[in-house]
Design an enzyme around this catalytic site. Sequence first.
Site, PDB file in Angstrom:
ATOM      1  N   HIS A 557       0.798  -1.221   0.000  1.00  0.00           N
ATOM      2  CA  HIS A 557       0.000   0.000   0.000  1.00  0.00           C
ATOM      3  C   HIS A 557       0.831   1.273   0.000  1.00  0.00           C
ATOM      4  CE1 HIS A 557      -4.118  -1.547   0.445  1.00  0.00           C
ATOM      5  NE2 HIS A 557      -3.606  -2.501   1.183  1.00  0.00           N
ATOM      6  N   LYS A 748      -8.693  13.491   5.473  1.00  0.00           N
ATOM      7  CA  LYS A 748      -7.866  12.284   5.425  1.00  0.00           C
ATOM      8  C   LYS A 748      -6.796  12.395   6.504  1.00  0.00           C
ATOM      9  CE  LYS A 748      -7.131  13.068   1.161  1.00  0.00           C
ATOM     10  NZ  LYS A 748      -6.774  12.613  -0.193  1.00  0.00           N
ATOM     11  N   ARG A 749      -6.101  11.308   6.727  1.00  0.00           N
ATOM     12  CA  ARG A 749      -5.012  11.279   7.689  1.00  0.00           C
ATOM     13  C   ARG A 749      -4.028  12.412   7.408  1.00  0.00           C
ATOM     14  NH1 ARG A 749      -0.138   8.300   7.301  1.00  0.00           N
ATOM     15  NH2 ARG A 749      -0.960   7.287   5.427  1.00  0.00           N
ATOM     16  N   LYS A 754       0.592  14.075   2.024  1.00  0.00           N
ATOM     17  CA  LYS A 754      -0.784  14.337   1.594  1.00  0.00           C
ATOM     18  C   LYS A 754      -1.038  15.826   1.399  1.00  0.00           C
ATOM     19  CE  LYS A 754      -2.657  10.128   3.710  1.00  0.00           C
ATOM     20  NZ  LYS A 754      -3.222   9.476   2.508  1.00  0.00           N
ATOM     21  N   THR A 859      -8.667   6.232  -1.545  1.00  0.00           N
ATOM     22  CA  THR A 859     -10.046   5.808  -1.803  1.00  0.00           C
ATOM     23  C   THR A 859     -11.027   6.952  -1.544  1.00  0.00           C
ATOM     24  OG1 THR A 859     -10.133   4.900   0.460  1.00  0.00           O
ATOM     25  CG2 THR A 859      -9.665   3.359  -1.338  1.00  0.00           C
ATOM     26  N   LYS A 863     -14.766   8.022  -3.378  1.00  0.00           N
ATOM     27  CA  LYS A 863     -16.021   8.296  -2.661  1.00  0.00           C
ATOM     28  C   LYS A 863     -16.585   9.664  -3.024  1.00  0.00           C
ATOM     29  CE  LYS A 863     -14.027   5.594   1.068  1.00  0.00           C
ATOM     30  NZ  LYS A 863     -13.238   5.687   2.312  1.00  0.00           N
TER      31      LYS A 863
END
Length: 1043
Positions: A557, A748-749, A754, A859, A863
Amino acid sequence: MRLVRKGGPEKIINRDDDDDDAPRDARSSSSRVARSSMASSSSGDSSSSSGILGRRSDESLTPRDRELGTVAPGGGGSRGASRLGARRRKFAGAPTWLCGGGGSSAAMLDRIGDPPERQKEYVDEAELEDFAETAGERARIGIGSGAYNWTTLDATNEYDERAANRGLASEGVAKTVAAHDGAVRARVDQLWKLSSSYLPSDVPSIQRSLVKHVEYTLARRRYKFDRNSFYQATAHSIRDRLIERWTDTQQFYASRDGKRMYYLSLEFLVGRSLGNAVSNLGLRGAYADALQQLGYDLESIVAQEREPALGNGGLGRLASCFMDTLATLNYPAWGYGLRYKYGMFEQRIVDGKQVEFPDYWLTHGNPWEVERLDVKYLVRLYGQVNNYVDERSGETRYRWEGGEVVVAVAYDTPIPGYGTYNTNNMRLWSSKPSHEFDLACFNAGNYYGAVEAKERCESITSVLYPSDDNDAGKALRLKQQFFFVSATLQDILRRYKKRVAPGRTLKHLPEKVAIQLNDTHPSISIPELMRLLLDDELLPWDDAWGIARMTFGYTNHTILPEALEKWPVPMLTELLPRHMQIIYEINHRFLQEVDAMWPGDTQKLAAMSIIEESTPKMVRMAHLAVVGSHVVNGVAEIHTALVKTRLFPEFNEMYPGRIKNVTNGVTPRRWILQANPAMSSIFTSILGPGWVNDLRRLETLKPLAREPSLQRQWTHAKRFNKERLAAWIKANMNVDLMPNAVYDMQVKRIHEYKRQMLNILGIIHRYATIASASAEQRKSIQPRVCILAGKAAPGYEIAKKIIQLACGVAKVINNDVRCAGRLQVVFIPNFNVSLAELIIPASDVSQHISTAGMEASGTGNMKFVMNGGLIIGTLDGANVEIARAVGEDDVFVFGATADEVAALRSSMHKREPRIDERLARVFRMIRSGVFGSADNYERLLDGLTPSKDFYLLCHDFPSYLDAMDAADAAYRDKDEWTAKCIKAACSMWAFSSDRTIREYARDVWGMEPQPFNPPHHARTRASVDGGSRRLSFDKQMHTTIGA
């Protein structure tokens, strides 16, 4: 009816001898006639629409609709309609899996006389142990202790023949055996009669079930029912119905003896279970009506559920999406994980900073789980390895002894499929001490010492991802991972060995078992399976290694170095001495293969060795997973390419074809049907209910994207979702959000790659633009609501500083009158699945802006687009494939590509320190203390100088602002924007986890679906039970539809 007796002792400490692993108090080996009301089992139909949006009649459902048996979302029909009409509409939407097939009410009425019944074709003798004679009595009548098959026979001469085959010549003994078998059969039939029908699901029956659980399960006083009591009662009522399907499904799988897949994941971010369960069972409408008549609202009852703290981010949510899809597509599969007592943590924002608190999610219990005190395994830690000579083979063998022993106790949760009877299992392990209490220490006055071992053992499953910034934390993580995989593998082997088949040995394990490793966390399972096969089962090395390699699959991942786990050799040697020996042997044999392929190439040997020659030496767990698995997969096309070319290039060269791509997906059941009922009702009104399990059908709506009636409904659904989110934020954060604005999300985390920091820098730039504009100029600025959410790891200081800056920026902007009606910022604390279900449907745009090449897939992007939002993002992870699917014009792309990132980093120290002037202004505002003390953010800014900008925020900032401006410009044309959103949402079939799981099943696991369809039998007659009349199946149906 086949009854199978096992021979020989088991090497486990539990007494779990059932094939289906169902709880003993819920187990049924029999078949039932379903008494469920079809009307109340339906979810109801959506409100009707005119023109192109008119509801498709039930008669027009395609064969695929009927095959899927899916249910329309929403309530129980129009309130203004007659009772008969409303009932018939609900009946028309009922799933075919509850009524034996067909799509229309007429078809179902024709089948009322042929209802489904429960399994009665296979019974394991282990289920009858409580009814059988003692071992001595069985021996006395001639039933030996070896393995044998019983078959239900009626003729006395057949019993005599079986007795003769056993060497029992006496006619008297044969009659005794016949009598014994007849008695067992009679008891089985009696059990079947007592549990022969599924629980009814009409509204009155559900209400009786609710009140029964409140009064008897919860022991609450009558008429004193609070909301939480009704949540608990509702959960137990639904669980009753889940368990029926669960036990029958597991027994069906055992009787078919097909291949099973076991999904090993350290995280399962399951979200709330109540809403998911009623939807998947097709009972949302029935439970909503039942609760409403009792004065409660289903949605408010759902909100009472405390979300299980079993995961952190995308990894855990992906695992839960996969579990939903595996059940829905009828694949025999189990999920395995850990039952964390406190989860990761509850995030609170105190004085603008993240503060971690224990997440007491089990305070009021968990009604969805079944505690399996009969399923326990011993897990050893520390100790020493002793060798001995096997007397039979003369080989040297090894025995791991001493040390500390922890007990793994199983907790099972049923996972229902949508539109199917199949219900799979998620088994989580809790750690318990092998000796609960040291009475001698207690009596000696050492009160803490008396419970020390208990606390030490239970800490293994206390917290998800204990901080690993010290040796104690690292050791606890390793204990956690090994405890998890050891109990799991013992359980898998026990289940496999119980299946008696001619000629089957452990060599056939890969034909019946597939084990998927969700990232590197469970990779210690490879040496553990080797230990079990070598030391317990006494297999030769080559046989054991062949079995292990063909059984495991490994999903990578990430390519981030810190996420590719490494364990210090000294730590692993102390904690798992036998496994360190096995890892060394695996590495030795593997390097011999490497040297044979590339003779004398020491660089290849160093790069591919499982043992990293550092100080101290480290075990590369990702290398171990690649070597020990028959398939390795990435989770997006760009990620898999990087795995092949950057992460494991030598392995890809040595094992061509081993590394495959299986792009991630998410379940549309939770992320569209449940999260966004307003949009779901639009899809169902046009396409019927079958789209839920077949997103390809949405493609047919793309030509209608500019139709005014569809756009009008789409706009109303989006506004409803925004107002729903705004109401929650007002109630919980006391911020009034603008409804007529672009809702811009990044949830998100929190991590540097990110790039939440890039988003915050962009927000500050927008704020500076608004603050410096005149009142007239501000009118032309597009209103925007910026919503951020996510947790930072407790030891990740930079990530926590990013949250602090986000909160500081939000405080300043929301209190500046110049921003009124133009810009708002909210950081939502304690982000979880339930909040995601609220946030995602309200988005207009969402940001997926990781540095290219660093996000494996993502993901959240899937969504958001499924829910009608557009993406602002880099060409990273699944963004690349989403852009191709929805059209590049409908994705606002910016930033360096993955190939460019590598070149930019290599020249980072040589570039001139140029910074975009707009970004320089942002830096000045932060350093001047506008958003709080500049000292708080100095580390953040220090990492953004051109020579240190590893994540390329400075480089990508100008193109990021261009993408934001392009999104603002597109939003001003509301009709065209709406058309873009409709087309994007209807182009996402390839990102359903249904497609993902089918690819895994075909390319990795090599398994087929096993749909469980209960057998049918004749109509049941009405009966009187205890003075109250119990309607037959057909009478219930006749009454329910209002005839």
